[in-house]
Design a protein around this motif. Structure first.
Motif, PDB file in Angstrom:
ATOM      1  N   MET A  85       3.915   4.841   8.812  1.00  0.00           N
ATOM      2  CA  MET A  85       2.870   4.582   7.808  1.00  0.00           C
ATOM      3  C   MET A  85       2.321   3.165   7.920  1.00  0.00           C
ATOM      4  O   MET A  85       1.121   2.956   7.728  1.00  0.00           O
ATOM      5  CB  MET A  85       3.403   4.857   6.401  1.00  0.00           C
ATOM      6  CG  MET A  85       3.623   6.346   6.156  1.00  0.00           C
ATOM      7  SD  MET A  85       4.053   6.754   4.445  1.00  0.00           S
ATOM      8  CE  MET A  85       5.736   6.151   4.362  1.00  0.00           C
ATOM      9  N   GLN A  86       3.179   2.205   8.244  1.00  0.00           N
ATOM     10  CA  GLN A  86       2.698   0.832   8.429  1.00  0.00           C
ATOM     11  C   GLN A  86       1.663   0.789   9.546  1.00  0.00           C
ATOM     12  O   GLN A  86       0.601   0.171   9.395  1.00  0.00           O
ATOM     13  CB  GLN A  86       3.870  -0.104   8.748  1.00  0.00           C
ATOM     14  CG  GLN A  86       4.768  -0.359   7.576  1.00  0.00           C
ATOM     15  CD  GLN A  86       6.126  -0.921   7.963  1.00  0.00           C
ATOM     16  OE1 GLN A  86       6.515  -0.895   9.137  1.00  0.00           O
ATOM     17  NE2 GLN A  86       6.870  -1.414   6.983  1.00  0.00           N
ATOM     18  N   GLU A  90       0.833  -1.210   0.000  1.00  0.00           N
ATOM     19  CA  GLU A  90       0.000   0.000   0.000  1.00  0.00           C
ATOM     20  C   GLU A  90       0.866   1.259   0.000  1.00  0.00           C
ATOM     21  O   GLU A  90       0.578   2.219  -0.707  1.00  0.00           O
ATOM     22  CB  GLU A  90      -0.954   0.010   1.200  1.00  0.00           C
ATOM     23  CG  GLU A  90      -2.028  -1.051   1.133  1.00  0.00           C
ATOM     24  CD  GLU A  90      -2.984  -0.885  -0.043  1.00  0.00           C
ATOM     25  OE1 GLU A  90      -3.135   0.237  -0.577  1.00  0.00           O
ATOM     26  OE2 GLU A  90      -3.593  -1.890  -0.438  1.00  0.00           O
ATOM     27  N   ILE A  91       1.921   1.248   0.782  1.00  0.00           N
ATOM     28  CA  ILE A  91       2.838   2.393   0.798  1.00  0.00           C
ATOM     29  C   ILE A  91       3.446   2.566  -0.588  1.00  0.00           C
ATOM     30  O   ILE A  91       3.498   3.680  -1.116  1.00  0.00           O
ATOM     31  CB  ILE A  91       3.937   2.213   1.872  1.00  0.00           C
ATOM     32  CG1 ILE A  91       3.315   2.231   3.275  1.00  0.00           C
ATOM     33  CG2 ILE A  91       5.009   3.302   1.737  1.00  0.00           C
ATOM     34  CD1 ILE A  91       4.254   1.787   4.385  1.00  0.00           C
ATOM     35  N   GLN A  92       3.903   1.471  -1.176  1.00  0.00           N
ATOM     36  CA  GLN A  92       4.518   1.529  -2.504  1.00  0.00           C
ATOM     37  C   GLN A  92       3.556   2.091  -3.548  1.00  0.00           C
ATOM     38  O   GLN A  92       3.941   2.896  -4.389  1.00  0.00           O
ATOM     39  CB  GLN A  92       4.990   0.138  -2.933  1.00  0.00           C
ATOM     40  CG  GLN A  92       5.701   0.117  -4.282  1.00  0.00           C
ATOM     41  CD  GLN A  92       6.992   0.894  -4.251  1.00  0.00           C
ATOM     42  OE1 GLN A  92       7.890   0.568  -3.502  1.00  0.00           O
ATOM     43  NE2 GLN A  92       7.092   1.942  -5.046  1.00  0.00           N
ATOM     44  N   LYS A  93       2.320   1.671  -3.468  1.00  0.00           N
ATOM     45  CA  LYS A  93       1.311   2.101  -4.444  1.00  0.00           C
ATOM     46  C   LYS A  93       1.172   3.624  -4.479  1.00  0.00           C
ATOM     47  O   LYS A  93       0.943   4.212  -5.533  1.00  0.00           O
ATOM     48  CB  LYS A  93      -0.038   1.464  -4.081  1.00  0.00           C
ATOM     49  CG  LYS A  93      -1.102   1.617  -5.142  1.00  0.00           C
ATOM     50  CD  LYS A  93      -2.461   1.074  -4.727  1.00  0.00           C
ATOM     51  CE  LYS A  93      -2.458  -0.276  -4.068  1.00  0.00           C
ATOM     52  NZ  LYS A  93      -3.808  -0.755  -3.711  1.00  0.00           N
ATOM     53  N   SER A 107       5.106  15.864   6.020  1.00  0.00           N
ATOM     54  CA  SER A 107       4.374  16.174   4.786  1.00  0.00           C
ATOM     55  C   SER A 107       4.333  14.967   3.853  1.00  0.00           C
ATOM     56  O   SER A 107       3.306  14.684   3.232  1.00  0.00           O
ATOM     57  CB  SER A 107       5.022  17.356   4.063  1.00  0.00           C
ATOM     58  OG  SER A 107       4.930  18.504   4.855  1.00  0.00           O
ATOM     59  N   PHE A 108       5.444  14.269   3.749  1.00  0.00           N
ATOM     60  CA  PHE A 108       5.524  13.069   2.908  1.00  0.00           C
ATOM     61  C   PHE A 108       4.541  12.010   3.392  1.00  0.00           C
ATOM     62  O   PHE A 108       3.759  11.449   2.615  1.00  0.00           O
ATOM     63  CB  PHE A 108       6.966  12.546   2.938  1.00  0.00           C
ATOM     64  CG  PHE A 108       7.205  11.315   2.123  1.00  0.00           C
ATOM     65  CD1 PHE A 108       7.238  11.374   0.739  1.00  0.00           C
ATOM     66  CD2 PHE A 108       7.431  10.095   2.743  1.00  0.00           C
ATOM     67  CE1 PHE A 108       7.481  10.232  -0.016  1.00  0.00           C
ATOM     68  CE2 PHE A 108       7.669   8.946   2.002  1.00  0.00           C
ATOM     69  CZ  PHE A 108       7.696   9.015   0.616  1.00  0.00           C
ATOM     70  N   VAL A 109       4.556  11.751   4.702  1.00  0.00           N
ATOM     71  CA  VAL A 109       3.647  10.769   5.306  1.00  0.00           C
ATOM     72  C   VAL A 109       2.198  11.194   5.085  1.00  0.00           C
ATOM     73  O   VAL A 109       1.351  10.375   4.725  1.00  0.00           O
ATOM     74  CB  VAL A 109       3.975  10.607   6.814  1.00  0.00           C
ATOM     75  CG1 VAL A 109       2.856   9.902   7.559  1.00  0.00           C
ATOM     76  CG2 VAL A 109       5.297   9.871   6.986  1.00  0.00           C
ATOM     77  N   ASN A 110       1.902  12.469   5.278  1.00  0.00           N
ATOM     78  CA  ASN A 110       0.546  12.985   5.078  1.00  0.00           C
ATOM     79  C   ASN A 110       0.085  12.763   3.635  1.00  0.00           C
ATOM     80  O   ASN A 110      -1.054  12.345   3.399  1.00  0.00           O
ATOM     81  CB  ASN A 110       0.478  14.461   5.446  1.00  0.00           C
ATOM     82  CG  ASN A 110      -0.924  14.989   5.453  1.00  0.00           C
ATOM     83  OD1 ASN A 110      -1.809  14.405   6.066  1.00  0.00           O
ATOM     84  ND2 ASN A 110      -1.140  16.100   4.765  1.00  0.00           N
ATOM     85  N   GLY A 111       0.970  13.011   2.682  1.00  0.00           N
ATOM     86  CA  GLY A 111       0.612  12.830   1.277  1.00  0.00           C
ATOM     87  C   GLY A 111       0.289  11.392   0.937  1.00  0.00           C
ATOM     88  O   GLY A 111      -0.723  11.097   0.287  1.00  0.00           O
ATOM     89  N   LEU A 158      -0.490   8.857   3.068  1.00  0.00           N
ATOM     90  CA  LEU A 158      -1.665   8.365   3.802  1.00  0.00           C
ATOM     91  C   LEU A 158      -2.949   9.019   3.309  1.00  0.00           C
ATOM     92  O   LEU A 158      -4.003   8.369   3.263  1.00  0.00           O
ATOM     93  CB  LEU A 158      -1.488   8.589   5.300  1.00  0.00           C
ATOM     94  CG  LEU A 158      -0.363   7.774   5.951  1.00  0.00           C
ATOM     95  CD1 LEU A 158      -0.239   8.129   7.427  1.00  0.00           C
ATOM     96  CD2 LEU A 158      -0.565   6.279   5.765  1.00  0.00           C
ATOM     97  N   GLY A 159      -2.880  10.284   2.923  1.00  0.00           N
ATOM     98  CA  GLY A 159      -4.060  10.954   2.369  1.00  0.00           C
ATOM     99  C   GLY A 159      -4.509  10.295   1.073  1.00  0.00           C
ATOM    100  O   GLY A 159      -5.704  10.051   0.865  1.00  0.00           O
ATOM    101  N   SER A 160      -3.554   9.985   0.205  1.00  0.00           N
ATOM    102  CA  SER A 160      -3.877   9.303  -1.053  1.00  0.00           C
ATOM    103  C   SER A 160      -4.446   7.916  -0.788  1.00  0.00           C
ATOM    104  O   SER A 160      -5.421   7.495  -1.434  1.00  0.00           O
ATOM    105  CB  SER A 160      -2.625   9.182  -1.930  1.00  0.00           C
ATOM    106  OG  SER A 160      -2.180  10.460  -2.324  1.00  0.00           O
TER     107      SER A 160
END
Length: 151
Positions: free
Chosen positions: A97-98, A76-79, A133-137, A139-141
């Motif tokens: 994120m996991q 999911e993270i990779q996607k 910001s990276f994590v937010n992007g 996880l938001g997607s």
């Protein structure tokens, strides 16, 4: 102890497990052992109170859950990490994120918005605003994709 502190501790244990490869129950038992835990409280205020009851149960559940679903969570993270291979993402950001994706998919008592905002908070605390910001992007997607699938 608060759920936010328990979540932060869970990230520490997930992160640690990524290095040691220990079984989830061993990681939890070792890192939450009272004497070891007291030593950590000198370095980080999140260790001021040893988790018990529902907070310890939460930590045990999510650490084991992430370990048992690592391939799914990383997929999911990779996607959603466009132009980034999961292996290039910092271990801390991956751990955060996991946990958040695990909570969103498998913990019905954790609202998606809470999982994301807590993940961003932890990422910023330990890895800086850019990581937040990276994590937010990502996880938001991820969350938006779930809403699209449900519609």
């Amino acid at each position: 102890m608060t759920r936010a502190n328990a979540r932060e501790l869970a990230v520490h244990l997930i992160y640690s497990q990524g290095f040691t490869g220990e079984e989830p129950d061993v990681v939890v038992a070792t890192r939450l052992e009272e004497e070891y835990y007291k030593l950590l409280s000198e370095e980080n205020e999140v260790y001021n109170e040893l988790p018990s009851g529902p907070f310890r149960a939460y930590i045990e559940q999510v650490v084991a859950g992430v370990a048992n679903r690592l391939d799914t969570l990383n997929a999911e993270i990779q996607k959603f990490s466009i132009d980034w291979d999961v292996s290039r993402i910092s271990r801390l950001a991956r751990s955060v994120m996991q946990l958040a994706i695990f909570e969103i998919l498998y913990m019905k008592d954790v609202p998606t918005g809470v999982a994301i905002s807590e993940a961003v908070r932890i990422a910023k605390k330990y890895d800086g605003d850019d990581t937040g910001s990276f994590v937010n992007g990502i996880l938001g997607s991820f969350a938006r994709s779930l809403n699209t699938e449900e519609a």
